[in-house]
Enzyme design. Sequence first.
Site, short mmCIF file in Angstrom:
data_model
loop_
_atom_site.label_atom_id
_atom_site.label_comp_id
_atom_site.label_asym_id
_atom_site.label_seq_id
_atom_site.Cartn_x
_atom_site.Cartn_y
_atom_site.Cartn_z
N ASP A 1 0.75 -1.08 -0.06
CA ASP A 1 -0.02 -0.05 -0.08
C ASP A 1 0.72 1.32 -0.11
O ASP A 1 1.98 1.23 -0.28
CB ASP A 1 -0.98 0.13 1.09
N HIS B 1 -4.28 5.54 3.63
CA HIS B 1 -4.78 4.26 3.15
C HIS B 1 -4.17 3.18 3.67
O HIS B 1 -4.95 2.14 4.28
CB HIS B 1 -4.55 4.33 1.77
N SER C 1 -11.69 -1.14 -1.18
CA SER C 1 -10.17 -1.06 -0.24
C SER C 1 -10.41 -1.66 1.02
O SER C 1 -9.63 -2.13 1.84
CB SER C 1 -9.33 0.21 -0.26
#
Length: 439
Positions: A183, A217, A391
């Site tokens: 990521d 994220h 996600s």
Amino acid sequence: MNRYPTYYFVILFLAFLLSTIFWWLLLRDFNSSLIQVNTAGNYNESIYEFRPIDPDKIIVDKENNRKVISNIVNIAVKDTLSKTKDFISEFHKSYKQSDYQIIYADSTLNFIQIEVPDDQRIAFKNEIKEKMSPFELLVWDESLFSSNETNSKPDFEWFLRETNLSGSVANIDASDITIAIIDNGFDIYHPALIGRTYLPYNVIDKSENVQPRPENHGTHVASIAAGNQVSEANFHGICQTAKIMPIKIEDDNGYMTTTYIIKGILYAIKNKADVINLSLGLQSLNKISVEEQQNYMEFGAKDEESFWNEVFTYAEKNNTICVLAAGNSAMLTGVDPFQRSPKTIKVGAIDQNLQRTSFSNYGSYTTIFAPGKDILGAKPGNKFEMLEGTSMAAPIITGFVALLKSQNKKRSNAEIFALLHKNTELVNNLPILKYKTLN
């Protein structure tokens, strides 16, 4: 008295001199060819470093309607017996190094990255297979990926209840299992992650520095898959006991590319990760009709499809299973060739009503659905926040796969797929994760 006439020694001397000259010329040419491969050809892998993406080279490819780097072409030799140096040697016989420069090579996958003139990229892609016909090649663009999440308004936590994964199941001993999260960066000192990370890696500078980027994220995704219990936030991840391998693939300019992802996957496999989470997808621009999507899936980007299937087959052979976010384009999963391999788990997103979210990709390539709306997770700086996207759905499945593997580390990918099927319920015509058994 000399037994031999003078001219005899002259002949011997001349023969010796000619022999010396012959071998000198031969060895000089031989060494020159080695230098061409190892220096001019840049085959010595230890000298390679990732080049930053040049924003001025990002264009929209009209053929597939997505963002690519205009001067980069990637090549992989399919035959695993072929040697990267053999390809490089032959390549330099066919192309001028001043115009076509090899800037990266990876002998593990027989992978080569070539810088080409901007206006020659498409022509080069079309001719390279024929020109290098002794090699069976995969050829693809350097496309830009993005993380599959969107912002969400705060709401109550519900994903653990809905999947039956709240409470004691998250504490099952999975300490022998490693989850790799590929990521954009991680706050490894966040209360949800502290003490859990293992072999962190930054593919850009080959360091252990995986600090988060401004956009949250990676930290959020990792915490969902395997975060610690944090009582103050009423939070815990799906599997609280597995090791987390954080792999950063976003550069300082905010770009994630095919090559970065491949290096991340290889690092995870080489370090024996049991499951890899890839909450990523190709950057798409305009939507196309379902008929156009189906046509593209059947005929488009077949080289990329084949290449990614080889990568994921390599992972499978090493008993590593890859979990992918299906994407947030409300399109068919598999339009992105990254998602077509049958070796991977593709995860779509549902909302609190157990309906497919408005953004989630869907279709026959989607393996399973999991909660992906209003999902609580960690945010850098000891904070938590709600995000939504496939996600967020993918790491729920990733954490559950870690729990499945905790019962038998040697479980094959086929066995994991079968167990996932046993732990799904068909609701609203969607196969939704509902924990029932780990065996």
